[in-house]
Write a protein that holds these residues in place. Structure first.
Motif, PDB file in Angstrom:
ATOM      1  N   ASP A 104       0.830  -1.201   0.000  1.00 48.79           N
ATOM      2  CA  ASP A 104       0.000   0.000   0.000  1.00 48.79           C
ATOM      3  C   ASP A 104       0.868   1.256   0.000  1.00 48.79           C
ATOM      4  O   ASP A 104       0.541   2.254  -0.644  1.00 48.79           O
ATOM      5  CB  ASP A 104      -0.939   0.002   1.211  1.00 48.79           C
ATOM      6  CG  ASP A 104      -2.194   0.818   0.968  1.00 48.79           C
ATOM      7  OD1 ASP A 104      -2.144   1.729   0.113  1.00 48.79           O
ATOM      8  OD2 ASP A 104      -3.220   0.579   1.625  1.00 48.79           O
ATOM      9  N   SER A 107       3.817   1.762  -1.395  1.00 45.52           N
ATOM     10  CA  SER A 107       4.368   2.100  -2.710  1.00 45.52           C
ATOM     11  C   SER A 107       3.260   2.473  -3.693  1.00 45.52           C
ATOM     12  O   SER A 107       3.473   3.286  -4.588  1.00 45.52           O
ATOM     13  CB  SER A 107       5.242   0.978  -3.255  1.00 45.52           C
ATOM     14  OG  SER A 107       4.719  -0.271  -2.943  1.00 45.52           O
ATOM     15  N   SER A 138       0.722   4.157  -2.828  1.00 45.63           N
ATOM     16  CA  SER A 138       0.297   5.498  -2.444  1.00 45.63           C
ATOM     17  C   SER A 138       1.348   6.550  -2.745  1.00 45.63           C
ATOM     18  O   SER A 138       1.065   7.742  -2.680  1.00 45.63           O
ATOM     19  CB  SER A 138       0.025   5.549  -0.928  1.00 45.63           C
ATOM     20  OG  SER A 138      -0.860   4.545  -0.538  1.00 45.63           O
ATOM     21  N   HIS A 155       9.187  12.673   1.792  1.00 50.26           N
ATOM     22  CA  HIS A 155       8.695  12.772   3.164  1.00 50.26           C
ATOM     23  C   HIS A 155       7.287  13.368   3.196  1.00 50.26           C
ATOM     24  O   HIS A 155       6.945  14.159   4.064  1.00 50.26           O
ATOM     25  CB  HIS A 155       9.648  13.635   4.003  1.00 50.26           C
ATOM     26  CG  HIS A 155       9.558  13.323   5.473  1.00 50.26           C
ATOM     27  ND1 HIS A 155      10.029  12.165   6.024  1.00 50.26           N
ATOM     28  CD2 HIS A 155       9.021  14.018   6.501  1.00 50.26           C
ATOM     29  CE1 HIS A 155       9.799  12.163   7.333  1.00 50.26           C
ATOM     30  NE2 HIS A 155       9.179  13.278   7.649  1.00 50.26           N
ATOM     31  N   CYS A 156       6.466  12.979   2.241  1.00 49.89           N
ATOM     32  CA  CYS A 156       5.130  13.580   2.139  1.00 49.89           C
ATOM     33  C   CYS A 156       4.125  12.854   3.031  1.00 49.89           C
ATOM     34  O   CYS A 156       3.011  13.320   3.222  1.00 49.89           O
ATOM     35  CB  CYS A 156       4.644  13.573   0.696  1.00 49.89           C
ATOM     36  SG  CYS A 156       4.096  11.954   0.127  1.00 49.89           S
ATOM     37  N   HIS A 157       4.500  11.689   3.571  1.00 55.97           N
ATOM     38  CA  HIS A 157       3.660  10.937   4.504  1.00 55.97           C
ATOM     39  C   HIS A 157       2.393  10.334   3.872  1.00 55.97           C
ATOM     40  O   HIS A 157       1.492   9.914   4.591  1.00 55.97           O
ATOM     41  CB  HIS A 157       3.246  11.787   5.715  1.00 55.97           C
ATOM     42  CG  HIS A 157       4.282  11.807   6.804  1.00 55.97           C
ATOM     43  ND1 HIS A 157       4.633  10.686   7.509  1.00 55.97           N
ATOM     44  CD2 HIS A 157       5.041  12.812   7.307  1.00 55.97           C
ATOM     45  CE1 HIS A 157       5.562  11.007   8.406  1.00 55.97           C
ATOM     46  NE2 HIS A 157       5.835  12.285   8.298  1.00 55.97           N
ATOM     47  N   ALA A 158       2.314  10.281   2.547  1.00 53.25           N
ATOM     48  CA  ALA A 158       1.169   9.623   1.911  1.00 53.25           C
ATOM     49  C   ALA A 158       1.147   8.153   2.340  1.00 53.25           C
ATOM     50  O   ALA A 158       0.092   7.587   2.636  1.00 53.25           O
ATOM     51  CB  ALA A 158       1.263   9.731   0.401  1.00 53.25           C
ATOM     52  N   GLU A 207      -0.082   7.483   6.004  1.00 54.27           N
ATOM     53  CA  GLU A 207      -1.533   7.536   6.183  1.00 54.27           C
ATOM     54  C   GLU A 207      -2.213   6.239   5.775  1.00 54.27           C
ATOM     55  O   GLU A 207      -3.286   5.922   6.241  1.00 54.27           O
ATOM     56  CB  GLU A 207      -2.130   8.691   5.366  1.00 54.27           C
ATOM     57  CG  GLU A 207      -1.688  10.066   5.827  1.00 54.27           C
ATOM     58  CD  GLU A 207      -2.009  10.342   7.293  1.00 54.27           C
ATOM     59  OE1 GLU A 207      -2.987   9.775   7.812  1.00 54.27           O
ATOM     60  OE2 GLU A 207      -1.254  11.109   7.917  1.00 54.27           O
ATOM     61  N   ARG A 208      -1.586   5.487   4.877  1.00 57.88           N
ATOM     62  CA  ARG A 208      -2.250   4.306   4.337  1.00 57.88           C
ATOM     63  C   ARG A 208      -1.800   3.011   4.982  1.00 57.88           C
ATOM     64  O   ARG A 208      -2.462   1.993   4.857  1.00 57.88           O
ATOM     65  CB  ARG A 208      -1.970   4.228   2.838  1.00 57.88           C
ATOM     66  CG  ARG A 208      -2.547   5.378   2.047  1.00 57.88           C
ATOM     67  CD  ARG A 208      -3.959   5.073   1.603  1.00 57.88           C
ATOM     68  NE  ARG A 208      -4.613   6.215   0.997  1.00 57.88           N
ATOM     69  CZ  ARG A 208      -4.292   6.744  -0.168  1.00 57.88           C
ATOM     70  NH1 ARG A 208      -3.298   6.244  -0.858  1.00 57.88           N
ATOM     71  NH2 ARG A 208      -4.962   7.770  -0.642  1.00 57.88           N
ATOM     72  N   CYS A 209      -0.662   3.015   5.655  1.00 56.31           N
ATOM     73  CA  CYS A 209      -0.104   1.744   6.151  1.00 56.31           C
ATOM     74  C   CYS A 209      -1.089   1.048   7.083  1.00 56.31           C
ATOM     75  O   CYS A 209      -1.470   1.582   8.118  1.00 56.31           O
ATOM     76  CB  CYS A 209       1.213   1.972   6.877  1.00 56.31           C
ATOM     77  SG  CYS A 209       1.842   0.432   7.573  1.00 56.31           S
ATOM     78  N   PRO A 210      -1.519  -0.173   6.728  1.00 58.90           N
ATOM     79  CA  PRO A 210      -2.487  -0.871   7.579  1.00 58.90           C
ATOM     80  C   PRO A 210      -1.875  -1.335   8.899  1.00 58.90           C
ATOM     81  O   PRO A 210      -2.601  -1.654   9.829  1.00 58.90           O
ATOM     82  CB  PRO A 210      -2.921  -2.071   6.730  1.00 58.90           C
ATOM     83  CG  PRO A 210      -1.813  -2.289   5.776  1.00 58.90           C
ATOM     84  CD  PRO A 210      -1.189  -0.940   5.518  1.00 58.90           C
ATOM     85  N   GLN A 211      -0.571  -1.377   8.963  1.00 53.89           N
ATOM     86  CA  GLN A 211       0.066  -1.802  10.202  1.00 53.89           C
ATOM     87  C   GLN A 211       0.417  -0.623  11.102  1.00 53.89           C
ATOM     88  O   GLN A 211       1.062  -0.790  12.137  1.00 53.89           O
ATOM     89  CB  GLN A 211       1.328  -2.623   9.882  1.00 53.89           C
ATOM     90  CG  GLN A 211       0.999  -3.990   9.326  1.00 53.89           C
ATOM     91  CD  GLN A 211       0.202  -4.821  10.313  1.00 53.89           C
ATOM     92  OE1 GLN A 211       0.633  -5.105  11.411  1.00 53.89           O
ATOM     93  NE2 GLN A 211      -1.013  -5.193   9.927  1.00 53.89           N
ATOM     94  N   GLY A 212       0.025   0.564  10.676  1.00 54.55           N
ATOM     95  CA  GLY A 212       0.294   1.743  11.499  1.00 54.55           C
ATOM     96  C   GLY A 212       1.768   2.108  11.550  1.00 54.55           C
ATOM     97  O   GLY A 212       2.223   2.789  12.468  1.00 54.55           O
ATOM     98  N   ARG A 246       4.830   4.266  10.687  1.00 56.89           N
ATOM     99  CA  ARG A 246       5.047   5.627  10.175  1.00 56.89           C
ATOM    100  C   ARG A 246       6.122   5.511   9.095  1.00 56.89           C
ATOM    101  O   ARG A 246       7.309   5.783   9.340  1.00 56.89           O
ATOM    102  CB  ARG A 246       5.452   6.534  11.322  1.00 56.89           C
ATOM    103  CG  ARG A 246       4.345   6.634  12.346  1.00 56.89           C
ATOM    104  CD  ARG A 246       4.732   7.404  13.574  1.00 56.89           C
ATOM    105  NE  ARG A 246       3.534   7.519  14.433  1.00 56.89           N
ATOM    106  CZ  ARG A 246       3.500   8.158  15.588  1.00 56.89           C
ATOM    107  NH1 ARG A 246       4.583   8.757  16.034  1.00 56.89           N
ATOM    108  NH2 ARG A 246       2.384   8.221  16.287  1.00 56.89           N
ATOM    109  N   GLU A 250       8.699   8.039   8.389  1.00 53.51           N
ATOM    110  CA  GLU A 250       9.654   8.170   9.492  1.00 53.51           C
ATOM    111  C   GLU A 250      10.669   7.028   9.449  1.00 53.51           C
ATOM    112  O   GLU A 250      11.840   7.211   9.785  1.00 53.51           O
ATOM    113  CB  GLU A 250       8.920   8.168  10.837  1.00 53.51           C
ATOM    114  CG  GLU A 250       7.988   9.362  11.055  1.00 53.51           C
ATOM    115  CD  GLU A 250       8.718  10.698  11.148  1.00 53.51           C
ATOM    116  OE1 GLU A 250       9.884  10.711  11.595  1.00 53.51           O
ATOM    117  OE2 GLU A 250       8.127  11.718  10.747  1.00 53.51           O
TER     118      GLU A 250
END
Lengths: 705, 163, 284
Positions: free
Chosen positions: B32, B34, B36, B74-77, B80-85, B87, B90
């Motif tokens: 997810d 990659s 995103s 480092h846009c953090h898209a 936001e999508r990672c199902p495992q939470g 970051r 980061e």
């Protein structure tokens, strides 16, 4: 007090025993074969083989067990030690107030089943065949549940009429089955064996009906019903065979009343009804996760993005003839932002829906995106069939669903090829997960968290010896297919029949209790209980005996020693330690589910440990109180070993991790007191790890000076 | 082919110990992140999933020396999508930090470091800027912020980037 | 009067004074008072890739300055917002706090860090801003660009919606302009990779510029100097690379809001925009 000794078929022999005038000694050759009469209110000490075996021989006796076979005779330890252990057992038994027998009367022999889907229907049928009067309560106006809304069953793919219709007809016209449609539980009182349940029967609106359907033609309100369009007055092809008004959507225009040749009353009021049941079954079925929360997939934003139920109903209705469909598995599942667990059936639901389309429209282009296709068991064949039918499977979790030039576009990285794909489609089907029916359980006074499964063995619905009379069947416990649901409903039927055939049930399991004189209602115990057995009633802490599993974690956490576990109170343990141990001994407090068994394994494997190891069987490593440790150290005990289960393997869910936390605090305290922290050890020891037990003991003997 | 003989089993643990690298081990490779990623969309030399998977495999040299690591915006898209939470951004940043410590620091970053060490801001306020601000009626602000250099000394950042 | 500590960062006071000017003038109109953090340094973001801890300490120092004034921080740059918010959370961790204290910095009051646009939305509110509009910009078609760190990561911002952002569109709509609704609101400008791979950065910037053009936008609204560098300063480069003409003015939101509040174009710093917003001025 009676001291009952077993020769264990010649293995155990101790001459000249004398424990004072008030201890009556009785020897038996083999307790496994001989009968001993013990009255229910008597307290005894039994010395023989493993307590886990003796508990089975004396299931309803308040006894203190001493393991002479494994800890003395197979170990070839001295008779002196044996006498000390027996003496300690007697002292412990004498100092405790003993077990309180818990008794519940099964006054009502009826059962209430909530939910009339496959699980509820099958359960009702099974209970009825055992002669149990059953109330079947359904919140919708019609029987059949989710499955009746579908075209075909999961996973058999046969039309639902093969299973659901026969089930429905089997519960109709039976004087021992009372069916309440459009009904909900509003209040519940009582306990196992005698529940008083208040029902609210919502108005159906249609009083008398000949199924002419004239009402539908005049009803001005259209309702979206899981992918189908219907009117606010409608019927289904299940039961009852008459129309009903959906008052959540009805605008009360009265047109149906005017045209009806029979009788419709739009001003009908709620009715209240009370039933009495000895057992209740929750069979409320599947509850879909709210897919609008999975914002990136556009459910609720794009009309062509739908869930599996809506898709199936649209296809079979003919309302949707797709050319290109993308299925997204795990929409909001296995996802910390939504449902962290796998709902188990959704992968297969996608496959089922894919087949449903192909069977009708073989030219449809179908893509199924899944992180992992979990086609467990024989479902693997179905997965193969779908591949052979030309369905394209993509490994990867789509990042989003977009709209471009009027089409939906799914963006996904295909892990098989490492390439980014954009699939355009006219329909996107989200195979989302399912959530526990928290609300229904709450109405029954049961707090559940947001996780599956909800089995009664997990403690949420009472413990195995003492169920609270509430059972779960089918998908309400864990999302399941129809076959699995039926197996599950039969299991619940067995438990309910078993319960209701008794007039009284009793338990001899040690329970925790609260001494109100000491309790300051600090509520620490409430948060420690793995079974939510502790509540506050009238400002006082109350531990429910039907929910308590006897782990003792609450007692060890109580700062004022008000919470106690029967047969494991501070006084009893102190007496035991004082009597059993000498300076230079190592005290081993071993969990009865793991580490204690390792000492029995040691006996069988002839793995020797020294004489000065004194073993006390405890319910859980989490039940050990710091107070016990200090007391033992005070008495001069050389070292203390606490043995528990490996991480995540605790019989009581989290006792061992609590023990670990306490150990850290304890060691800091020991440090402050200038006592070497090596003298106390907490170790995870599996039931077969005799060798590990021996090694730890050897290390402790060497390290502690 | 990935030669696992070259794998460094400590690499993933090193990354989890970096600031922001904590979640790394939760990755179950769903892709997810990659899918995103706006950078990966335009340029598939950069793929956050691949970087994370190679890190989990222990391919330290391969990951740290890759110039594509620095393409993360480092846009953090992804985060936001990672199902495992996880970051994710980061974690990628933690890998960058580790790369710097291992001697793979892009020159551009060193330049920025020096600029910040001198004045505390990336763009020093020249007299021209000060006059312009005055003309526009904007308030005066400090020309140099020496605290920043002090922070650099404290975290020994020049020693870390020296390798 | 609402008071905030104004944090400028690196770019705004030197390269985007018109943004600062418009912000200050709009603030005055809406009853916002700024106390300047004259000793404010770089937020730390440029060094995050080098060493996250160093960058967090820089950010925390800036948060500390505002905390000593007892005021919430207002930022003008998206990356400053995320960086300072990150530090604000980090200051609750004892280990980090220890280092922060060792450096002689203090954080006496817990304060909030928010972007100016978020403060407009949350503290002034749509209703009050609406009442203050004097010159509705009815003739303009506007495309808004949120930028990454205005909303992401959501664990720091907990504001608006990452998947379907709306606050900037709502605020833009208040000026009377037509707000273009489009899907790719979340796109990144590419600013962060400009120093690493200019070609890639230019490609990234092109995505939104082409969406703006296809939607006949008169102006693109930015709320971050990084994004403006990509869309305005590098617009010619994008045009050259993709062999097209955009000529789309890029305004900071306060500049646009200022115009609709009736401020003269000069007070909104319009003459400092690289791509001359003549089309806007003529439509006023």
């Amino acid at each position: 007090m009676r001291l009952i000794l077993c020769h264990c078929n010649g293995l155990i022999n101790m001459p000249d025993l004398d424990f004072g005038h008030d201890v009556k000694i009785e020897w038996y050759d083999d307790l496994c074969k001989q009968e001993v009469k013990i009255s229910p209110d008597e307290k005894v000490v039994v010395a023989g083989c493993s307590p886990s075996i003796m508990e089975g021989i004396f299931p309803d006796v308040d006894a203190e067990f001493i393991n002479l076979k494994d800890h003395i005779f197979l170990m070839k330890h001295s008779l002196d030690k044996a006498r000390t252990l027996i003496k300690a057992g007697i002292k412990k038994a004498k100092s405790g107030s003993g077990l309180k027998r818990k008794t519940f009367m099964i006054k009502s022999k009826s059962a209430a089943v909530i939910g009339a889907g496959v699980a509820g229907l099958d359960l009702t049928k099974a209970l009825n065949s055992a002669g149990i009067k059953t109330y079947l309560i359904e919140k919708e106006p019609f029987l059949g549940g989710t499955v009746a809304k579908l075209d075909r069953l999961y996973p058999e793919s046969t039309p639902w009429s093969h299973t659901v219709l026969p089930l429905i007809s089997s519960v109709l016209k039976n004087k021992d089955i009372e069916i309440f449609t459009n009904s909900e539980i509003t209040k519940i009182k009582g306990e196992i064996g005698d529940y008083k349940i208040q029902l609210k029967i919502k108005p159906r609106g249609v009083i008398d009906c000949n199924n002419c359907g004239a009402c539908v033609s005049v009803c001005p309100v259209t309702v979206q019903d899981d992918g189908r369009i219907r009117k606010a007055i409608y019927t289904t092809n299940t039961y009852p065979n008459k129309y009903a008004i959906d008052f959540n959507n009805c605008n009360r225009c009265g047109e149906c009343v005017k045209i009806c040749p029979k009788k419709i009353d739009i001003n009908e009021q709620d009715k209240v009804f009370e039933i009495n049941a000895g057992a209740i079954a929750v069979a409320t079925g599947l509850k879909f996760y709210d897919l609008e929360k999975v914002e990136e997939y556009g459910y609720g934003k794009f009309p062509n993005v739908m869930n599996v139920l809506e898709f199936e109903r649209k296809i079979t209705d003919g309302a949707l003839v797709p050319k290109k469909v993308v299925f997204i598995c795990c929409a909001g599942s296995r996802d910390n932002r939504h449902l962290p667990y796998c709902s188990r059936i959704c992968c297969f639901l996608s496959l089922k829906e894919a087949k449903l389309v192909i069977d009708r429209y073989p030219d449809t282009r179908i893509f199924v995106c899944a992180m992992d296709m979990r086609s467990y068991g024989n479902f693997e064949y179905f997965y193969t069939t779908l591949r052979e039918s030309g369905v394209t499977f993509i490994k990867g979790k789509p990042s989003e669903v977009m709209k471009r030039n009027g089409n939906l576009v799914v963006r996904v990285e295909d892990l098989y090829t490492n390439e980014l794909l954009e699939i355009d489609a006219d329909t996107v089907v989200l195979s989302g997960g399912f959530v526990p029916d928290i609300e229904s359980f709450e109405k029954l006074g049961i707090k559940i968290d947001g996780n599956f499964p909800i089995f009664f063995e997990s403690g949420k619905l009472g413990n195995i010896e003492m169920p609270r009379g509430i059972f779960v069947a089918g998908s309400a416990g864990f999302p399941a297919g129809v076959a699995e649901t039926i197996i599950d409903s039969r299991k619940s039927a067995f438990s309910i029949i078993n319960l209701l055939k008794k007039d009284v049930i009793e338990s001899f399991q040690p329970n925790a209790y609260v001494n109100e004189d000491y309790c300051s209602v600090c509520k620490t115990c409430i948060s420690t209980c793995p079974y939510n057995a502790i509540t506050i009633e009238n400002g006082k802490i109350k531990i429910r005996p039907d929910l308590c599993m006897g782990c003792g974690i609450c007692a060890s956490a109580c700062p004022s020693a008000a919470s106690r576990l029967e047969k494991f109170t501070s006084r009893e343990i102190s007496e035991w330690i004082k009597t059993a141990t000498k300076p230079d001994d190592i005290l081993a407090l071993l969990c009865k589910w793991s580490a204690y068994n390792a000492t029995e394994t040691a006996a069988y494997l002839k793995i020797k440990y020294p004489e000065n190891i004194k073993i006390l069987r405890i319910p859980c490593s989490g039940a050990v109180e710091p107070h016990h440790i200090f007391e033992a150290l005070n008495l001069g005990v050389k070292g203390i070993l606490i043995g528990g289960c490996y991480p995540d393997a605790c019989h009581y869910a989290k006792g061992n991790s609590k023990a670990r936390t306490k150990e850290h605090i304890l060691k800091e305290t020991l440090n402050l007191l200038g006592i070497s922290k090596d003298r106390v050890r907490l170790e995870w020891i599996g039931k077969d790890e005799a060798k590990k037990f021996e090694n730890i003991i050897r290390e402790m003997s060497l390290v502690i000076k | 082919m990935i030669d696992l003989k070259k794998a460094d089993i400590n690499f993933k643990w090193e990354i989890t110990r970096q600031e922001g690298g904590e979640g790394l081990l939760k990755c179950f490779g769903c892709s997810d992140c990659s899918a995103s990623c706006p950078v990966r969309y335009l340029d598939d030399r950069y793929n956050p999933r691949k970087i994370i998977r190679l890190t989990l495999l222990g391919m330290k040299a391969e990951v740290l020396s890759s110039p594509f690591l620095w393409l993360c915006a480092h846009c953090h898209a992804c985060t936001e999508r990672c199902p495992q939470g996880i970051r994710v951004a980061e974690v990628i940043n933690a890998i960058k930090n580790y790369a710097v410590q291992q001697g793979y620091c892009p020159e551009g970053l060193k330049v920025q470091l020096n600029l910040l060490n001198n004045s505390g801001r990336l763009y020093e306020l020249e007299d021209f800027d000060l006059r312009k601000r005055q003309r526009m009626g904007l308030p005066e602000i400090a020309k140099k912020i020496p605290d920043v250099a002090r922070i650099f000394q404290f975290t020994k950042i020049f020693e870390r980037t020296a390798k | 009067m609402k008071r905030y500590a104004l944090f400028l960062g690196c770019t705004v006071p030197v390269r985007a004074q018109h943004y600062e000017l418009a912000t200050r003038n709009v603030a005055k109109e809406l009853g916002i008072e700024f106390v300047d953090l004259k000793e404010g340094s770089c937020c730390g973001f440029p060094l995050k890739a080098l060493d996250a801890e160093t960058s967090l300490l820089m950010a925390a120092r800036n948060v500390g300055l505002a905390s000593n004034l007892g005021l919430d921080v207002v930022t003008l740059c998206n990356s400053c917002t995320a960086m300072l918010s990150d530090a604000q959370v980090k200051l609750k961790e004892s280990e980090f706090r220890k280092k922060f204290t060792e450096l002689g910095f203090t954080y006496p009051n817990e304060i909030k860090v928010r972007h100016f646009v978020r403060v407009l939305y949350e503290d002034i509110g749509v209703e009050d801003i609406k009442k203050a509009i004097r010159k509705p910009l009815n003739n303009l078609r506007i495309i808004s660009h949120y930028g990454c760190h205005y909303l992401r990561p959501s664990y720091l911002h907990t504001f608006d919606s990452v998947e379907n952002p709306h606050t900037l569109d709502e605020l833009t709509g208040l000026t009377g302009a037509t707000v273009i609704d489009y899907q790719e609101k979340k796109l990144c400008c590419g600013g962060s990779v400009l120093g690493v791979d200019e070609e890639l950065a230019v490609k990234m910037a092109n995505q939104k510029l082409s969406i703006a053009k296809n939607n006949n936008a008169d102006v693109l609204i930015s709320i971050c100097p990084f994004c403006t560098v990509m869309y305005e300063d590098n617009q010619r480069k994008v045009e050259a690379k993709f062999n097209t003409t955009y000529n789309i003015p890029v305004l900071y939101y306060p500049q646009l809001l200022g115009l609709s509040l009736g401020l003269p174009p000069d007070a909104c710093g319009l003459k400092f925009n690289r791509i001359k917003p003549d089309n806007i001025i003529s439509k006023l």
